[in-house]
Scaffold this motif. Structure first.
Motif, short mmCIF file in Angstrom:
data_model
loop_
_atom_site.label_atom_id
_atom_site.label_comp_id
_atom_site.label_asym_id
_atom_site.label_seq_id
_atom_site.Cartn_x
_atom_site.Cartn_y
_atom_site.Cartn_z
N LEU A 288 -8.44 3.88 -6.81
CA LEU A 288 -7.00 4.06 -6.99
C LEU A 288 -6.21 3.15 -6.04
CD1 LEU A 288 -4.53 5.48 -8.19
CD2 LEU A 288 -4.91 7.36 -6.56
N ILE A 289 -6.67 3.02 -4.81
CA ILE A 289 -6.02 2.13 -3.85
C ILE A 289 -6.00 0.70 -4.40
CG2 ILE A 289 -6.22 1.08 -1.56
CD1 ILE A 289 -7.37 3.80 -0.62
N ALA A 290 -7.14 0.26 -4.90
CA ALA A 290 -7.23 -1.10 -5.46
C ALA A 290 -6.39 -1.24 -6.71
CB ALA A 290 -8.70 -1.43 -5.76
N ARG A 291 -6.36 -0.21 -7.54
CA ARG A 291 -5.59 -0.25 -8.78
C ARG A 291 -4.10 -0.37 -8.49
NH1 ARG A 291 -8.47 3.62 -10.89
NH2 ARG A 291 -6.95 5.32 -10.73
N ARG A 292 -3.62 0.37 -7.52
CA ARG A 292 -2.19 0.30 -7.19
C ARG A 292 -1.84 -1.07 -6.60
NH1 ARG A 292 1.33 4.21 -7.04
NH2 ARG A 292 2.29 3.50 -5.08
N ALA A 293 -2.75 -1.65 -5.86
CA ALA A 293 -2.49 -3.00 -5.34
C ALA A 293 -2.36 -4.00 -6.49
CB ALA A 293 -3.61 -3.42 -4.40
N SER A 294 -3.23 -3.89 -7.48
CA SER A 294 -3.16 -4.78 -8.64
C SER A 294 -1.88 -4.59 -9.43
CB SER A 294 -4.37 -4.54 -9.56
OG SER A 294 -5.58 -4.84 -8.90
N ALA A 295 -1.34 -3.36 -9.38
CA ALA A 295 -0.10 -3.05 -10.10
C ALA A 295 1.15 -3.47 -9.34
CB ALA A 295 -0.05 -1.56 -10.41
N GLY A 296 0.99 -4.05 -8.16
CA GLY A 296 2.14 -4.54 -7.42
C GLY A 296 2.76 -3.54 -6.46
N GLU A 297 2.03 -2.49 -6.11
CA GLU A 297 2.58 -1.48 -5.21
C GLU A 297 2.30 -1.76 -3.74
OE1 GLU A 297 4.71 0.35 -6.27
OE2 GLU A 297 4.33 0.51 -8.41
N VAL A 298 1.55 -2.80 -3.44
CA VAL A 298 1.38 -3.25 -2.05
C VAL A 298 2.45 -4.28 -1.77
CG1 VAL A 298 -0.11 -4.48 -0.43
CG2 VAL A 298 -1.07 -2.72 -1.92
N ARG A 299 3.30 -3.98 -0.80
CA ARG A 299 4.47 -4.83 -0.52
C ARG A 299 4.68 -4.97 0.99
NH1 ARG A 299 8.68 -4.31 -5.29
NH2 ARG A 299 7.23 -3.90 -6.98
N ARG A 300 5.58 -5.90 1.33
CA ARG A 300 5.91 -6.07 2.74
C ARG A 300 6.94 -4.97 3.08
NH1 ARG A 300 7.32 -5.74 7.92
NH2 ARG A 300 6.47 -7.47 9.15
#
Length: 529
Positions: free
Chosen positions: A201-213
């Motif tokens: 899930l962590i990786a999936r959310r990163a792929s969806a653009g939820e990892v941000r500055r």
């Protein structure tokens, strides 16, 4: 390397900034942290980065101090442009130091507009609590900040979460004088289990653009009431990797800070408003990460509080250690297994069911309480309009309402599957609607509770007639149609809401408790410290 090893070259700068002559005869006040000294004089504040090195930062070079000063201005002008005035050099001009002169820079400062230090929300909440409008405005600002933040898709999200979690654990385990070994082991075990469950899930959310500055340090001490409005400041500027995170991890700091202070209602209000403002369906699935993220944030505070106890007088040191151990307890509690519940709150328009749903939600385990799925808000979202925009009659046909209820049930199941409780807030005026929400809980494999909120007909009509600033489009005519054509469930516990809302809340909580023992969060009743 020791903290003070590189301080000698700043003595002249510190003496200069401490001199009243530098500030037009105003004697400056100073506030010192582990990595900075802030000089407060009149309407101005000047923040000097200390020439120190820690495992997590290195300010020993002039070039790095200039860089982080400029970065601090850039980052914080996103949310607090009125506070962050600029990055200024401390220069040597004709053998004398000056701020912003034309000579050679000997150091750099962040120039800020001074504000009342007692106005930060960590102090405000202890004095007066936080008013709902302040909580809402803060949440809106946080949601907007996250929406505008730069997206990062470097594939490092999972590795970074693991690095931070393991670093926290290692620091806590290494400080045997501060933390009981058995509690540290328990936290490591639960953290490892959570990381294993949620890696995909962590990786999936990163792929969806939820990892941000993100902000990176979003707790109450870094939010202040400026001219009566909440302003987020002091974003983490020295480590891009630490501040580039899932937006839910950024939010988790604020939620954890509120919750551990006994402000469970405020934490739950922030969560629900943040979800409704973003309208990102992926956030409901992402809620599965909140216990881990809130635990990690508490662990950070635990080790920081323990570090602050060093080199302090005995009384002050013990206070920091008590705080550190309390944060460790919070970090562990956040990862305790807790079964979610789906709770349906029904009633005719004007019954106060939405008010009671919001009041009940913080009490439902696990922290930070239930996600409130309000049919009025879902209807506006499906129609693609703002929450306060009135919809035409065509949006209230049987077919349209069926679609709203179906969407609410799907979301309730997603929330429950993510491990949080869900509140289904709607009229639930037909047997079919009531059976369907009960079946949703059964299909999700979670307990179900229900409560019907009622009031006399004149009260219902009066309430909807005078209501403003609400997602509901109901009118007294709508109330009449509901009373005449819909049914009151005989098999749902009924709560009267004609009098004090506190009495109705108590009765509704009792009804939920009787149906699902153990569904209520035991920590919500704790008083603010």
């Amino acid at each position: 390397m020791a903290e003070n090893e590189h301080r000698d070259d700043q003595r002249e700068t510190v003496a200069f900034l401490s001199d009243s002559a530098t500030h037009g005869g105003v004697e400056p006040e100073t506030v010192e942290t582990h990595a900075a000294i802030v000089f407060l004089a009149g309407e101005n504040a000047y923040k000097l980065k200390k020439a120190v090195r820690f495992p997590f930062l290195d300010f020993t070079s002039l070039e790095e101090r200039e860089r982080v000063c400029r970065r601090e201005i850039e980052l914080n002008r996103r949310t607090a442009p009125q506070l962050y005035l600029g990055c200024l050099p401390v220069t040597r001009d004709g053998g004398r130091l000056s701020i912003g002169g034309g000579g050679e820079p000997v150091d750099w400062v962040v120039h800020m507009r001074r504000f009342d230090q007692s106005a930060t929300l960590d102090r405000e909440i202890e004095r007066h609590g936080l008013k709902p409008d302040i909580v809402d405005e803060l949440t809106d600002a946080v949601a907007a900040m996250h929406a505008e933040a730069e997206v990062h898709r470097d594939g490092e999200a999972l590795a970074q979460v693991k690095r931070v979690a393991m670093s926290n654990l290692a620091d806590i385990e290494a400080d045997a004088a501060a933390f009981p070994a058995d509690e540290a082991v328990r936290l490591r075990t639960r953290t490892g289990q959570a990381l294993g469950r949620h890696a995909a899930l962590i990786a999936r959310r990163a792929s969806a653009g939820e990892v941000r500055r993100c902000h990176g340090d979003l707790h109450l001490a870094n939010i202040a009431l400026i001219d009566g409005r909440p302003v987020v400041f002091d974003a983490l500027e020295f480590d891009e990797r630490l501040a580039t995170t899932d937006v839910l991890y950024d939010l988790a700091f604020l939620l954890m800070d509120l919750w551990q202070r006994g402000a469970a209602a405020e934490a739950n209000r922030v969560l629900n408003r943040w979800i409704s403002r973003r309208r990102h369906r992926g956030d409901l699935e992402g809620l599965a990460l909140l216990p881990l993220f809130m635990s990690m944030r508490a662990a950070v505070r635990a080790k920081v509080s323990a570090a602050r106890s060093r080199d302090k007088e005995p009384g002050e040191a013990e206070s920091h250690l008590e705080e550190a151990r309390r944060y460790l307890q919070v970090a562990t509690v956040m990862l305790e297994p807790a079964a979610p519940t789906i709770v349906a709150v029904g009633g005719f328009s004007g019954s106060g069911k939405s008010t009671l749903a919001r009041r009940i939600a913080p009490h439902l385990a696990p922290p930070p309480g239930a996600v409130v799925l309000r049919s009025d808000q879902i209807r506006k979202e499906l129609a693609g309009v703002g929450e306060m925009e009135r919809l035409p009659a065509s949006a209230y046909t049987r077919e349209a309402s069926d679609a709203v209820y179906a969407a609410m049930r799907v979301r309730a199941r997603v929330v429950a599957s993510s491990g949080l409780s869900a509140m289904a807030d709607a009229v639930h005026g037909t047997p079919e609607e009531r059976r369907a929400i009960a079946e949703t809980a059964r299909d999700a494999g979670v307990p179900f509770a229900c409560v019907w909120i009622d009031a006399d007909r004149s009260t219902l009509s009066t309430r909807v007639d005078v209501r403003t600033g609400d997602a509901s489009d109901a009118t007294p005519a709508v109330v009449s149609q509901q009373v005449e054509h819909l049914s009151v469930p005989e098999d749902w516990p009924q709560v009267r809401n004609d009098g004090a809302v506190e009495d109705a809340e108590t009765a509704a909580l009792d009804a939920v408790r009787r149906q699902v023992p153990g569904s209520l969060e035991p920590f919500v009743s704790q008083k603010r410290r």
